[in-house]
Scaffold this motif. Sequence first.
Motif, PDB file in Angstrom:
ATOM      1  N   ASN A  10       0.837  -1.197   0.000  1.00 36.80           N
ATOM      2  CA  ASN A  10       0.000   0.000   0.000  1.00 36.80           C
ATOM      3  C   ASN A  10       0.875   1.250   0.000  1.00 36.80           C
ATOM      4  O   ASN A  10       1.320   1.715   1.041  1.00 36.80           O
ATOM      5  CB  ASN A  10      -0.896  -0.037   1.249  1.00 36.80           C
ATOM      6  CG  ASN A  10      -1.841   1.150   1.309  1.00 36.80           C
ATOM      7  OD1 ASN A  10      -1.908   1.943   0.357  1.00 36.80           O
ATOM      8  ND2 ASN A  10      -2.561   1.275   2.419  1.00 36.80           N
ATOM      9  N   SER A  30       0.011   4.197  -0.583  1.00 34.17           N
ATOM     10  CA  SER A  30      -0.651   5.356   0.039  1.00 34.17           C
ATOM     11  C   SER A  30      -0.268   5.499   1.499  1.00 34.17           C
ATOM     12  O   SER A  30      -0.462   6.553   2.103  1.00 34.17           O
ATOM     13  CB  SER A  30      -2.168   5.209  -0.028  1.00 34.17           C
ATOM     14  OG  SER A  30      -2.571   4.971  -1.336  1.00 34.17           O
ATOM     15  N   ALA A  31       0.251   4.419   2.076  1.00 36.01           N
ATOM     16  CA  ALA A  31       0.635   4.470   3.489  1.00 36.01           C
ATOM     17  C   ALA A  31       1.975   5.180   3.699  1.00 36.01           C
ATOM     18  O   ALA A  31       2.380   5.434   4.833  1.00 36.01           O
ATOM     19  CB  ALA A  31       0.703   3.058   4.059  1.00 36.01           C
TER      20      ALA A  31
HETATM   21  C1  LIG Z   1      -3.493   2.323   2.563  1.00 37.38           C
HETATM   22  O1  LIG Z   1      -3.010   3.333   3.402  1.00 37.38           O
HETATM   23  C2  LIG Z   1      -3.875   4.439   3.524  1.00 37.38           C
HETATM   24  C3  LIG Z   1      -3.142   5.512   4.309  1.00 37.38           C
HETATM   25  O2  LIG Z   1      -2.695   5.017   5.541  1.00 37.38           O
HETATM   26  C4  LIG Z   1      -5.152   3.989   4.198  1.00 37.38           C
HETATM   27  O3  LIG Z   1      -6.056   5.066   4.313  1.00 37.38           O
HETATM   28  C5  LIG Z   1      -5.806   2.893   3.363  1.00 37.38           C
HETATM   29  O4  LIG Z   1      -6.918   2.377   4.030  1.00 37.38           O
HETATM   30  C6  LIG Z   1      -4.799   1.764   3.123  1.00 37.38           C
HETATM   31  N1  LIG Z   1      -5.360   0.844   2.166  1.00 37.38           N
HETATM   32  C7  LIG Z   1      -5.400  -0.457   2.398  1.00 37.38           C
HETATM   33  C8  LIG Z   1      -5.989  -1.291   1.296  1.00 37.38           C
HETATM   34  O5  LIG Z   1      -5.001  -0.957   3.428  1.00 37.38           O
END
Ligand SMILES: *[C@@H]1O[C@H](CO)[C@@H](O)[C@H](O)[C@H]1NC(C)=O
Length: 422
Positions: A347, A349-350
């Motif tokens: 991920n 986005s993390a």
């Molecule tokens: C990925 O990370 C983002 C930011 O921390 C979070 O909002 C999101 O739920 C995560 N996605 C998954 C599929 O875990």
Amino acid sequence: MSAKGVYIPKFVLVSFTVGVLGYYVVRFPLLPLSSETKLSLGYSRESLLNMTMRVAKHGFVAREYSVETKDGYVLGLQRIQTGGSVKGGKKVPVLLMHGLLQSAASWLDAGPGAGLAYLLAKDRDVWLGNVRGSHYSRRHTTLDPDSSSTYWQFSVDEIGRYDVPALIEKVLNETGSETLTYIGFSQGAGTYFIMCSELPHYCEKANLMIALAPAARQTNTKSVLYRFLTESMTYLEGVLTSLGVQEVFSKGALSQEFLAFFCQLSSLSTKICEMGKDLLDSLDSLHPGSITNDTIRTLFSNFPAGTSVHNLARYGQSMKSEYFQKFDYGQQKNLVLYGSEEPPKYNLSAVTVPILAIYGRNDGLVDTKDVQWLLQRLPNVKESMEVKDPLWNHLDVTYSQYTGEMIFPKINEYLNKYDYAS
Ligand SMILES: *[C@@H]1O[C@H](CO)[C@@H](O)[C@H](O)[C@H]1NC(C)=O
Ligand SMILES: *[C@@H]1O[C@H](CO)[C@@H](O)[C@H](O)[C@H]1NC(C)=O
Ligand SMILES: *[C@@H]1O[C@H](CO)[C@@H](O)[C@H](O)[C@H]1NC(C)=O
Ligand SMILES: *[C@@H]1O[C@H](CO)[C@@H](O)[C@H](O)[C@H]1NC(C)=O
């Protein structure tokens, strides 16, 4: 690739084959040679010194730490300072993480005028991590790397999950700082992203992350040799494992000593050391004159520093996948391990920390297309800089004589910007 035609010197292929198959279980009995023998053969002194001594020679002080990971690996961690005093005050400590098959020593190989560890340590408290399986981290609390196959069951997935957070925690514990700046080169950057995906609270411990030629997905990698090497591992891993071959290209192995040996014999080196240059050129791409002859000699005293067959196989997969994802064991085993037939994707986005990314147009190992793919998915990129020199390649990051002009000023600008608020 096809238009230009690719020439891989035979020597290079032979040396890689030797590296993979020629020696793995028992260290070659005649090599490593003793330091006295090496000196009498004309090895440069710099190449014979251990890291602490090399750094001391240039007026810096190095200290050694060891760090235990949650799964029992014991990692080496070095700290470099000027004159023995911690550069405290407003300066945030910096942790540098090397690339695949390198060790912390790579940050020193270009010498005090260009090695990033030196350039940074003039002004800061600099820490150099070493990943599991490499020369300074070939230890475990219970497993013996010489005999245990379990020890070598790791790839960047585990390095990111266990090694990077342990090293970060150690630096923070020792310095008493709440934050650090993480500088990752290639694998050292990719493993940071893995950590952020798996353990987001560790991600936030960095105030800034500097990604140098970051390796995540590698779909567009141009280097034919690197593809050949890693992709063949994805097919050969099972066979090699059943033969007991799990560790490759270790320091002290025949292939590494072979290169170091020929590269050091000063009377022959102008001719024979070129083989070492050929090796780097075929692995990466040409950048004439960027890496000095001295650096070539020094770097082969510690490169390659070793990794697992499994890790190379993981890289082979990343050449063929469109995603930045965990090791693909095949549908059945994936289902058991991950609960899904496909390996989970990391991920990105993390990765919430501010990021400065620096990459070169001529990088044969991590293609700019894949860097762009990555940067589009990272949510907090403050700046991405393509190095001005159009021939800047992958290995230039640690070995070029021009780091001081090409990449250090931008790195320093960001470090200053992100120091503790006054
Ligand atoms: C990925 O990370 C983002 C930011 O921390 C979070 O909002 C999101 O739920 C995560 N996605 C998954 C599929 O875990
Ligand atoms: C490096 O070499 C010096 C001198 O031989 C020795 O005192 C020191 O312990 C060595 N350091 C490491 C980490 O091996
Ligand atoms: C850091 O300190 C904490 C608290 O003292 C301790 O639990 C942890 O094991 C230490 N981590 C490392 C890597 O030394
Ligand atoms: C470096 O070595 C090459 C041969 O490998 C030689 O042609 C060149 O002159 C050397 N460069 C310097 C600066 O010594």
